[in-house]
Write a protein that holds these residues in place. Structure first.
Motif, PDB file in Angstrom:
ATOM      1  N   MET A  36       0.846  -1.200   0.000  1.00  0.00           N
ATOM      2  CA  MET A  36       0.000   0.000   0.000  1.00  0.00           C
ATOM      3  C   MET A  36       0.877   1.244   0.000  1.00  0.00           C
ATOM      4  O   MET A  36       1.945   1.267   0.602  1.00  0.00           O
ATOM      5  CB  MET A  36      -0.886   0.033   1.250  1.00  0.00           C
ATOM      6  N   LEU A  37       0.407   2.280  -0.615  1.00  0.00           N
ATOM      7  CA  LEU A  37       1.160   3.524  -0.675  1.00  0.00           C
ATOM      8  C   LEU A  37       0.998   4.290   0.627  1.00  0.00           C
ATOM      9  O   LEU A  37      -0.059   4.292   1.244  1.00  0.00           O
ATOM     10  CB  LEU A  37       0.657   4.370  -1.848  1.00  0.00           C
ATOM     11  N   SER A  38       2.024   5.001   1.056  1.00  0.00           N
ATOM     12  CA  SER A  38       1.944   5.821   2.257  1.00  0.00           C
ATOM     13  C   SER A  38       1.694   7.263   1.863  1.00  0.00           C
ATOM     14  O   SER A  38       1.963   7.673   0.750  1.00  0.00           O
ATOM     15  CB  SER A  38       3.244   5.715   3.067  1.00  0.00           C
ATOM     16  N   HIS A  39       1.189   8.004   2.813  1.00  0.00           N
ATOM     17  CA  HIS A  39       0.883   9.424   2.568  1.00  0.00           C
ATOM     18  C   HIS A  39       1.445  10.243   3.716  1.00  0.00           C
ATOM     19  O   HIS A  39       0.695  10.839   4.489  1.00  0.00           O
ATOM     20  CB  HIS A  39      -0.636   9.622   2.487  1.00  0.00           C
ATOM     21  N   ARG A  90     -21.869 -11.742  -1.504  1.00  0.00           N
ATOM     22  CA  ARG A  90     -20.435 -12.008  -1.533  1.00  0.00           C
ATOM     23  C   ARG A  90     -19.870 -12.050  -2.951  1.00  0.00           C
ATOM     24  O   ARG A  90     -18.651 -12.009  -3.127  1.00  0.00           O
ATOM     25  CB  ARG A  90     -20.139 -13.347  -0.843  1.00  0.00           C
ATOM     26  N   ASP A  91     -20.739 -12.132  -3.947  1.00  0.00           N
ATOM     27  CA  ASP A  91     -20.259 -12.230  -5.329  1.00  0.00           C
ATOM     28  C   ASP A  91     -20.197 -10.884  -6.024  1.00  0.00           C
ATOM     29  O   ASP A  91     -20.078 -10.806  -7.243  1.00  0.00           O
ATOM     30  CB  ASP A  91     -21.147 -13.187  -6.128  1.00  0.00           C
ATOM     31  N   ARG A  92     -20.285  -9.784  -5.252  1.00  0.00           N
ATOM     32  CA  ARG A  92     -20.208  -8.445  -5.822  1.00  0.00           C
ATOM     33  C   ARG A  92     -18.989  -7.725  -5.261  1.00  0.00           C
ATOM     34  O   ARG A  92     -18.539  -8.021  -4.155  1.00  0.00           O
ATOM     35  CB  ARG A  92     -21.479  -7.655  -5.521  1.00  0.00           C
ATOM     36  N   PRO A  93     -18.460  -6.749  -5.986  1.00  0.00           N
ATOM     37  CA  PRO A  93     -17.220  -6.098  -5.554  1.00  0.00           C
ATOM     38  C   PRO A  93     -17.409  -4.941  -4.586  1.00  0.00           C
ATOM     39  O   PRO A  93     -16.448  -4.248  -4.257  1.00  0.00           O
ATOM     40  CB  PRO A  93     -16.635  -5.591  -6.875  1.00  0.00           C
ATOM     41  N   GLY A  94     -18.629  -4.709  -4.121  1.00  0.00           N
ATOM     42  CA  GLY A  94     -18.866  -3.591  -3.212  1.00  0.00           C
ATOM     43  C   GLY A  94     -18.644  -3.966  -1.758  1.00  0.00           C
ATOM     44  O   GLY A  94     -18.817  -5.120  -1.347  1.00  0.00           O
ATOM     45  N   VAL A  95     -18.235  -2.980  -0.956  1.00  0.00           N
ATOM     46  CA  VAL A  95     -18.173  -3.093   0.499  1.00  0.00           C
ATOM     47  C   VAL A  95     -18.773  -1.809   1.072  1.00  0.00           C
ATOM     48  O   VAL A  95     -18.718  -0.754   0.435  1.00  0.00           O
ATOM     49  CB  VAL A  95     -16.725  -3.284   1.007  1.00  0.00           C
ATOM     50  N   GLY A 139     -11.076   9.759  -1.952  1.00  0.00           N
ATOM     51  CA  GLY A 139     -10.803   8.432  -2.478  1.00  0.00           C
ATOM     52  C   GLY A 139     -11.949   7.831  -3.273  1.00  0.00           C
ATOM     53  O   GLY A 139     -11.888   6.659  -3.647  1.00  0.00           O
ATOM     54  N   GLY A 140     -13.006   8.626  -3.526  1.00  0.00           N
ATOM     55  CA  GLY A 140     -14.119   8.152  -4.329  1.00  0.00           C
ATOM     56  C   GLY A 140     -15.074   7.226  -3.604  1.00  0.00           C
ATOM     57  O   GLY A 140     -15.853   6.498  -4.237  1.00  0.00           O
ATOM     58  N   ALA A 141     -15.059   7.244  -2.267  1.00  0.00           N
ATOM     59  CA  ALA A 141     -15.919   6.354  -1.481  1.00  0.00           C
ATOM     60  C   ALA A 141     -17.212   7.054  -1.084  1.00  0.00           C
ATOM     61  O   ALA A 141     -17.227   8.257  -0.825  1.00  0.00           O
ATOM     62  CB  ALA A 141     -15.185   5.880  -0.235  1.00  0.00           C
ATOM     63  N   ARG A 142     -18.278   6.284  -1.028  1.00  0.00           N
ATOM     64  CA  ARG A 142     -19.555   6.728  -0.460  1.00  0.00           C
ATOM     65  C   ARG A 142     -19.828   5.840   0.745  1.00  0.00           C
ATOM     66  O   ARG A 142     -19.739   4.614   0.654  1.00  0.00           O
ATOM     67  CB  ARG A 142     -20.671   6.613  -1.499  1.00  0.00           C
ATOM     68  N   LEU A 181      -8.279  -1.305  -0.929  1.00  0.00           N
ATOM     69  CA  LEU A 181      -9.538  -1.824  -1.475  1.00  0.00           C
ATOM     70  C   LEU A 181      -9.526  -1.755  -2.995  1.00  0.00           C
ATOM     71  O   LEU A 181      -9.930  -2.713  -3.676  1.00  0.00           O
ATOM     72  CB  LEU A 181     -10.722  -1.027  -0.920  1.00  0.00           C
ATOM     73  N   ALA A 182      -9.054  -0.642  -3.537  1.00  0.00           N
ATOM     74  CA  ALA A 182      -8.974  -0.505  -4.991  1.00  0.00           C
ATOM     75  C   ALA A 182      -8.039  -1.543  -5.593  1.00  0.00           C
ATOM     76  O   ALA A 182      -8.320  -2.109  -6.653  1.00  0.00           O
ATOM     77  CB  ALA A 182      -8.528   0.910  -5.362  1.00  0.00           C
ATOM     78  N   ARG A 183      -6.927  -1.798  -4.899  1.00  0.00           N
ATOM     79  CA  ARG A 183      -5.977  -2.801  -5.397  1.00  0.00           C
ATOM     80  C   ARG A 183      -6.642  -4.172  -5.480  1.00  0.00           C
ATOM     81  O   ARG A 183      -6.371  -4.967  -6.383  1.00  0.00           O
ATOM     82  CB  ARG A 183      -4.753  -2.859  -4.480  1.00  0.00           C
ATOM     83  N   ARG A 184      -7.557  -4.431  -4.533  1.00  0.00           N
ATOM     84  CA  ARG A 184      -8.278  -5.708  -4.522  1.00  0.00           C
ATOM     85  C   ARG A 184      -9.541  -5.669  -5.384  1.00  0.00           C
ATOM     86  O   ARG A 184     -10.328  -6.606  -5.386  1.00  0.00           O
ATOM     87  CB  ARG A 184      -8.669  -6.075  -3.088  1.00  0.00           C
TER      88      ARG A 184
END
Length: 269
Positions: free
Chosen positions: A1-4, A79-84, A107-110, A253-256
């Motif tokens: 993961m990238l650090s900030h 469980r078969d969808r990419p949302g969390v 980060g584009g999250a809702r 999460l995006a990486r996954r």
């Protein structure tokens, strides 16, 4: 993961300037955990009372809805969808809450915010801030007591007290209800929530443990160690660790190839 490091340092500096470091936030009792077996203590927010007058939120809050095929208590989505779904206990200093929301949006999250009614009494503008950011706003009881342990009448008053404040501020009782100081609702609390207008009770399957102030890295490890498609994650406003954890958590999460969406989107997309 990238650090900030730069962003985290800036956030830490801003929170320290306001006297709101992680230790200070925890010491001030800005939020309380919602895991199983928590003692029956009220949050440090002001006692319940009439909601302060405020204009309706610019973005209309959605009403609760029934999801066919889902149980009364929902702990995760398909469980078969990419949302969390990242769900936040709505309490604590608004400066930290706004910082968490800003990082989520960057980060584009809702996300889904379950607000405590006494917090909305003290900070009614937070209802508008949540909705205008494209997030969901729901009910986390009026005073954040151990709801499962209360007598029926008092438990119902805790649910409806927060619902009334949400309705006054947003035009809706909120999209979701989550009981306070517990992961799972008793059958009685489930029935009381339905009586108050909530077809479902929202639980979770991933507990971030951010309320223990373990550091941002530990929050990230805890969430990413168990999260999967359809997960509902319990997080809290009120802790600088949560602010710091958001950017790298969303990157992981995006990486996954997992997307952070509202709970309603989790169940419908």
């Amino acid at each position: 993961m990238l650090s900030h490091p730069g962003r985290r340092a800036a956030l830490r500096g801003a929170l320290r300037a306001a006297g709101l470091g992680a230790a200070g936030a925890a010491a001030a009792g800005l939020t309380a955990a919602c895991g199983p077996g928590r003692p029956a203590t009220a949050s440090s927010a002001p006692p319940p009372g009439p909601a302060r007058p405020d204009r309706p939120a610019k973005a209309a809050a959605a009403a609760p809805r029934r999801f066919a095929g889902q149980p009364v208590e929902i702990g995760h989505g398909p469980r078969d969808r990419p949302g969390v779904a990242l769900t936040f206990h709505g309490n604590g200093d608004p400066a930290i809450a706004k910082a968490v929301l800003a990082e989520a949006e960057r980060g584009g999250a809702r996300v889904t915010v379950l607000a405590i009614g006494s917090w909305l009494d003290a900070h009614p503008d937070m209802a508008r801030r949540v909705l205008d950011g494209g997030h969901e706003l729901g009910n986390h009881t009026q005073r954040h007591l151990a709801l499962n342990d209360l007598p029926e009448a008092e438990a119902y008053a805790e649910i409806t007290g927060c619902a009334q404040r949400l309705k006054r501020l947003t035009g809706s009782i909120g999209t979701w209800f989550r009981p306070s100081q517990t992961q799972y609702a008793t059958p009685l609390v489930q029935k009381l929530a339905q009586r108050a207008g909530y077809p479902h009770v929202l639980s979770y399957d991933v507990d971030s443990l951010d309320f223990t102030s373990p550091g941002a890295a530990a929050v990230i490890r805890t969430v990413t160690g168990t999260i999967q498609g359809g997960s509902v994650v319990s997080l809290h406003f009120g802790y600088a660790d949560t602010v710091d954890a958001m950017p790298p958590l969303l990157e992981e999460l995006a990486r996954r190839k997992l997307r952070a969406v509202t709970t309603t989107e989790l169940l419908t997309q």
